[in-house]
Every structure is written in structure tokens, then in C-alpha cells.
Design an enzyme around this catalytic site. Structure first.
Site, mmCIF file in Angstrom:
data_model
loop_
_atom_site.group_PDB
_atom_site.id
_atom_site.type_symbol
_atom_site.label_atom_id
_atom_site.label_comp_id
_atom_site.label_asym_id
_atom_site.label_seq_id
_atom_site.Cartn_x
_atom_site.Cartn_y
_atom_site.Cartn_z
ATOM 1 N N ALA A 19 92.598 93.031 74.590
ATOM 2 C CA ALA A 19 92.954 92.439 75.879
ATOM 3 C C ALA A 19 94.193 93.100 76.469
ATOM 4 O O ALA A 19 94.204 93.544 77.621
ATOM 5 C CB ALA A 19 93.168 90.937 75.722
ATOM 6 N N GLU A 121 72.816 88.579 66.794
ATOM 7 C CA GLU A 121 73.627 87.668 66.000
ATOM 8 C C GLU A 121 73.280 86.226 66.356
ATOM 9 O O GLU A 121 72.499 85.967 67.282
ATOM 10 C CB GLU A 121 75.124 87.951 66.219
ATOM 11 C CG GLU A 121 75.539 89.343 65.751
ATOM 12 C CD GLU A 121 77.028 89.603 65.894
ATOM 13 O OE1 GLU A 121 77.709 88.816 66.568
ATOM 14 O OE2 GLU A 121 77.505 90.597 65.326
ATOM 15 N N HIS A 240 84.636 80.693 60.865
ATOM 16 C CA HIS A 240 83.558 81.648 60.614
ATOM 17 C C HIS A 240 82.858 81.237 59.330
ATOM 18 O O HIS A 240 83.508 80.965 58.319
ATOM 19 C CB HIS A 240 84.099 83.075 60.483
ATOM 20 C CG HIS A 240 83.027 84.110 60.615
ATOM 21 N ND1 HIS A 240 82.100 84.344 59.636
ATOM 22 C CD2 HIS A 240 82.729 84.957 61.627
ATOM 23 C CE1 HIS A 240 81.276 85.294 60.036
ATOM 24 N NE2 HIS A 240 81.638 85.687 61.243
ATOM 25 N N ARG A 286 77.542 79.308 64.979
ATOM 26 C CA ARG A 286 78.489 79.300 63.867
ATOM 27 C C ARG A 286 78.924 77.907 63.437
ATOM 28 O O ARG A 286 79.146 77.664 62.260
ATOM 29 C CB ARG A 286 79.724 80.135 64.234
ATOM 30 C CG ARG A 286 79.440 81.614 64.293
ATOM 31 C CD ARG A 286 80.657 82.391 64.744
ATOM 32 N NE ARG A 286 80.380 83.823 64.708
ATOM 33 C CZ ARG A 286 81.249 84.751 65.087
ATOM 34 N NH1 ARG A 286 82.438 84.385 65.549
ATOM 35 N NH2 ARG A 286 80.946 86.032 65.025
ATOM 36 N N HIS A 347 88.734 81.098 62.131
ATOM 37 C CA HIS A 347 88.418 82.423 62.662
ATOM 38 C C HIS A 347 88.810 82.620 64.113
ATOM 39 O O HIS A 347 89.237 83.701 64.501
ATOM 40 C CB HIS A 347 86.911 82.659 62.505
ATOM 41 C CG HIS A 347 86.430 83.990 62.998
ATOM 42 N ND1 HIS A 347 86.873 85.178 62.464
ATOM 43 C CD2 HIS A 347 85.537 84.314 63.974
ATOM 44 C CE1 HIS A 347 86.275 86.184 63.079
ATOM 45 N NE2 HIS A 347 85.477 85.693 64.010
ATOM 46 N N ARG A 382 82.328 79.205 70.369
ATOM 47 C CA ARG A 382 82.138 80.567 70.864
ATOM 48 C C ARG A 382 80.900 81.202 70.256
ATOM 49 O O ARG A 382 80.725 81.192 69.038
ATOM 50 C CB ARG A 382 83.360 81.429 70.531
ATOM 51 C CG ARG A 382 83.178 82.894 70.950
ATOM 52 C CD ARG A 382 84.403 83.714 70.675
ATOM 53 N NE ARG A 382 84.635 83.940 69.267
ATOM 54 C CZ ARG A 382 84.045 84.894 68.539
ATOM 55 N NH1 ARG A 382 83.126 85.669 69.085
ATOM 56 N NH2 ARG A 382 84.366 85.052 67.273
#
Length: 535
Positions: A19, A121, A240, A286, A347, A382
Site C-alpha cells: 500500500a 482459493e 487464517h 476462512r 492473520h 475478508r
């Protein structure tokens, strides 16, 4: 007494991951930029990101599908405008990285043409993950670092901690700079800037077990809160599902791409368990996978679960996951023949400093980009490989907004130098270490994957006691890296717990046994600080 040092620039960027560096490169042709890096410039969460970056490159995929998948993973809390803003700019952002030389994997298509290899994923309905083997973050970070070092208008300050943002005494909604601690000289300096951007990453170091590097201590969130910015959704901490469980491999991540390529989660006896929790099995989002692993570990009293890809051809495994293969092999685990012991670990912080689609915070000239920010993209969870994407997309948006305002804020307001005339060197560093370990342990036990009202209230009481101790310590002794990080982590812990107590439901990453079902309608948990006083 050491003479005070003051630096000046147009834009101060605090943080040196994807970023911060992307924003610096977008700005550098227009103004002078300082990039503050707490450690070496390559160190940070970006460098360790394995899986990849989501973007629609396949003709059978669509932006609408990417948006729909993200909204579904976010459990009803994503802001659709932010999701569409990000997904629609994803390909352009990736092409920008490709122009700089990020070596995303390629393959031969059915007609012999060269195309980017796309993996899949959890939560994604299509293959849309660009990647550089299983070390995508390293490829992105090193490419951006080389570009930043080559630009004459970007000035890199390595081994500097930001202490606090400095508000204008004339215009209270504006900042004039920041106090920073030069770790090389162990001295506090001042940086004056017309615009500031936080790109400090998340706060997963607040937990005992984390996949994040040591620098992820919530600095930007804490500084922004002290300066008067709103924060939101701090209760949504992503764990995670699969970090390597081994005493010699602290915080080594096992990428979700393994499950995308067919790896199966198994109990110690070799039986699968994910189909019993979700019809998507190992490809569920997740939060679902992490809770399932946590449940099975507690039910069986097991130290870990196992991720098994050994049924795939050995050459396929070694080619697609060379970093994981080498790491596990160095620890005596041959993933072409054996399952990988895994546990969940903190995570990603889905909440953060509230921004708009220009990456601007509630203060006039402060921006926040990447994991430090709450943009509305992630909601209550997320989706995999949307994080580096958010970094680049919002870095570009924030830079464009700053460039359009470069003629503003020409104030020559003076900034008082840091005053440490009333403090001494600490002879009680053990106090910091003790508080550090206590905080991370009770956050893991009380504010982890599964929560209760009683655990949250107990955590808040402990946090308030720690805050008193740390404030007293901070007032009497010179700053140090550990003290600054502990001060920020305790502040972030309070924000996490306050948000968690406020949310009277279970949704996404926030699971409270006292409120096991989601409630409707639901929105973000926004906290607004009390009126700010000068530091």
C-alpha cells in the site's frame, strides 16, 4: 542534550508494504515523498503473503462474479460500492504491477497462447488469483522496493517508528506532521508534511499466535484513534485456518491455494471433517474453516489438524508450492508424502480506520491505505487474495486525490519539538515484557475465534489495568520500540473488545456463544473517539 531534528516533505507515508510503496510511486512524479519504514523496507506483511491477488482475467469470469463472491464472504457487511469500486479496478491495478515487472506465473493456453496462470482459493467461484508461485508478496514487495529506491523524489527512512500524529493548533481537523523515533540514533525527530498517509498494516500481533511479522502491531490504527479518527469493525479479526504447527516455524503460513488445488483437511486419524461443516468443504470461506479446525481440536483435545496434498503428483506440488515444500522439508516434513500439521492463527484485521473511496479519513489531510483502513470491502470476513488488491487499488485512489489537492495546505505553522526533559531511561524493561505477554495471551483466550460476553468483559477489565500501567510508564521513561508497540497494541485491543461487546450477534469472523445467530438488519460497528486533547 541532543539537538532536535525536523524533516519536511509534501506527503509522509507511514508504512512500506504494497500500500505505502504503491502510493509513493503514484505520487512521486508530482511531489516530495517520505516513506517511513519501521524496519528494513522489505519487511512487513506484504513480503510474506503467499497466495496471490484476485482480479478478473479469465474470459469466463466477470466483475459481477468477483463482486458477488466478495459480498457472500463478507457475510452481509460489505459495502457494495466499495466492493464494486475495487473489483472493477483490479485488472488495471495488476497491469500496473506487471508494468513494473512483477513476475506473475504464466502458462500456455489451449490455443498455444501465453496467458497468466490463475489459481482458485476459498470463497471464489472462478480461477482469478494471479500469483508468483507461492511467494507472490515477496515478488510484489521486492519489485516495488526497487522502483521506490530508484525514484529521486522518494526518501526512505528505515528503522523509524511513528509515535504520534501532530494536529494543527489553528485548524483542528488537519494534521501538520508526526513525531517519529529514529531507532538508529534512539532519538525522537519531527517530520512536517502537507499530507499524511497511514499504510502500517494490521494488528494481529495483539494475539499470541499470528501469521504476521513482528511489525504488525496496530500502530496506524492506534495513532489515528488518538488523533481523532473513527474506526470500524475491529471485532472482525481473521484467523487464517492453516498456519504450520511446528516449534521451529513460528508464524509460517500455509497458503489457501493448497486447498484451491485440492488439499484436504483431516483429523489426526486421517478422516476428513470439512464436508460436515459446509457444502463447499475445504473451499469454504476462512471464518468457517478456522472455526471448524478450532472445534475439532477442542473436541478431540488435539494440538493440530492436518492438511494433505500428498495425493497430487509430486512434481505438481514442488512446482506450484516451492516455498512451502522447501520450508516443510527443512523441518523433516515431505509434503509430497505426508500431511502438514496446521493450526489457525490471527492473520488479518478486517476493520480499521474509516475511509472513503478516496482513502481519506475523517481528518482533512490524513489518508489510510491497506490493512490499516476500513474501506467497506471486507465486511465481516475478508475473501482470500482481496487484501493486496485493496492495497494497490486504494493506494492509486488516495494518490490521485492528494495530487488533485496539492495546491492546498500551504501553512507554515511551527511544530514544537519533542520534549523529553522530564523523562529518564528505563531500568524496568521487564515490566514491558510482562505486560506484552499478558496482553497477547488473554486476547487469544478471551477474544479469539470463539467468544462469550463473560470473556469479553474480563478482557476489557484487564486491558484497562494495563492501560493505566503503560500510561504511567510512558509518562516517566524515554520511548523504545517495545514500549511504543505495547502502547499501540493495548489501544487496539481495547477497540477490538469494545466493538465485540457492541455487536450482539454472531456474524462472519465474530462468533459469540451468547449470541450464536446473526441478527438483521446489521451494519458496521463504528467507534468515535472523545474530543482530542494535545499530546
Amino acid at each position: 542534550m541532543t539537538q532536535s531534528i525536523e524533516h519536511r516533505c509534501d506527503v509522509l507515508i507511514i508504512g512500506s508494504g504494497a500500500a505505502g510503496l504503491s502510493m509513493a510511486l503514484q505520487l512521486a512524479d508530482h511531489c516530495q515523498v517520505i516513506v517511513l519504514s519501521k524496519g528494513p523496507i522489505a519487511e512487513g506483511s506484504t513480503y510474506y503473503a503467499q497466495g496471490g491477488i484476485a482480479a478478473v482475467f479469465d474470459e469466463d469470469d466477470s466483475i459481477d462474479a468477483h463482486v458477488a463472491d466478495t459480498l457472500d464472504a463478507g457475510a452481509g457487511l460489505c459495502e457494495e460500492a466499495a466492493v464494486r469500486f475495487t473489483a472493477s479496478r483490479a485488472k488495471q491495478a495488476m497491469e500496473w504491477l506487471i508494468q513494473f515487472g512483477v513476475p506473475f506465473d504464466q502458462e500456455k493456453g489451449p490455443k498455444g497462447q501465453t496467458r497468466y496462470h490463475l489459481t482458485r482459493e476459498g470463497g471464489h467461484s472462478h480461477r482469478r488469483i494471479l500469483h508468483a508461485a507461492d511467494a507472490t508478496g515477496k515478488a510484489v514487495q521486492t519489485t516495488l522496493v526497487d522502483a521506490v529506491r530508484a525514484h529521486p523524489n522518494i526518501h526512505i527512512f528505515e528503522r523509524y517508528n511513528a509515535i504520534d500524529l501532530i494536529r494543527s493548533k489553528q485548524q483542528r481537523q488537519r494534521l501538520v506532521g508526526a513525531y517519529v523515533w529514529n531507532r538508529n540514533r534512539e532519538h525522537v525527530e519531527t517530520i512536517r508534511a502537507r499530507f499524511l498517509a497511514l499504510a502500517t498494516g494490521g494488528a494481529s500481533k495483539v494475539y499470541q499466535y499470528t501469521s504476521n511479522p513482528d511489525v504488525a502491531s496496530g500502530d496506524g490504527i492506534a495513532m489515528a484513534w488518538r488523533a481523532g479518527c473513527d474506526v470500524a469493525n475491529m471485532e472482525f479479526n481473521q484467523f487464517h485456518p492453516t498456519c504450520l504447527y511446528h516449534p521451529e516455524a513460528r508464524n509460517f503460513l500455509i497458503t489457501e491455494a493448497l486447498r484451491g488445488e485440492g488439499a484436504l483437511l483431516k483429523r489426526p486419524d486421517g478422516s476428513r471433517f470439512m464436508p460436515a461443516f459446509d457444502e463447499r468443504a475445504e473451499l469454504a470461506p476462512r471464518d468457517i474453516v478456522a472455526r471448524a479446525i478450532d472445534y475439532e481440536m477442542k473436541r478431540l483435545g488435539a494440538d493440530c489438524m492436518y492438511l494433505d496434498i500428498s495425493h497430487k503428483p509430486a512434481d505438481f506440488i514442488v512446482k506450484h508450492f516451492p516455498t512451502i515444500y522447501r520450508k516443510c522439508r527443512s523441518l523433516g516434513i515431505d509434503i509430497t508424502r505426508q500431511p502438514i500439521p496446521v493450526v489457525p492463527a490471527a492473520h488479518y484485521s478486517c476493520g480499521g480506520v474509516v475511509t472513503d473511496l478516496n482513502a481519506k479519513t475523517t481528518l482533512e489531510n490524513l489518508y489510510a491505505v491497506g490493512e490499516v483502513a476500513y474501506t467497506g470491502l471486507h465486511g465481516a470476513n475478508r475473501m482470500a487474495s482481496n487484501s493486496l488488491l485493496e492495497c494497490v487499488v486504494f493506494a492509486h485512489a488516495g494518490a490521485a486525490h492528494i495530487i488533485s489537492r496539492l495546491n492546498e495546505f500551504e501553512s507554515e505553522e511551527k511544530v514544537a519539538p519533542w520534549d523529553e526533559s522530564q523523562v529518564t531511561n528505563s531500568d524496568e524493561e521487564v515490566v514491558i515484557q510482562h505486560n506484552w505477554h499478558e496482553l497477547r495471551l488473554f486476547m487469544w483466550d478471551y477474544v479469539g475465534i470463539v467468544r462469550t460476553n463473560k470473556r469479553l468483559e474480563r478482557a476489557l477489565r484487564r486491558i484497562e489495568l494495563l492501560q493505566q500501567e503503560i500510561h504511567e510508564y510512558y509518562s516517566h521513561f524515554r520511548v523504545s520500540n517495545n514500549l511504543l508497540e505495547l502502547r499501540n497494541l493495548v489501544q487496539v485491543a481495547e477497540l477490538i473488545v469494545r466493538c465485540a461487546i457492541t455487536r450482539k450477534e454472531s456474524r462472519g469472523l465474530h462468533y459469540n456463544l451468547d449470541f450464536p445467530e446473526p441478527s438483521a438488519p446489521s451494519g458496521p460497528t463504528v467507534l468515535t473517539p472523545d474530543p482530542v486533547t494535545d499530546h
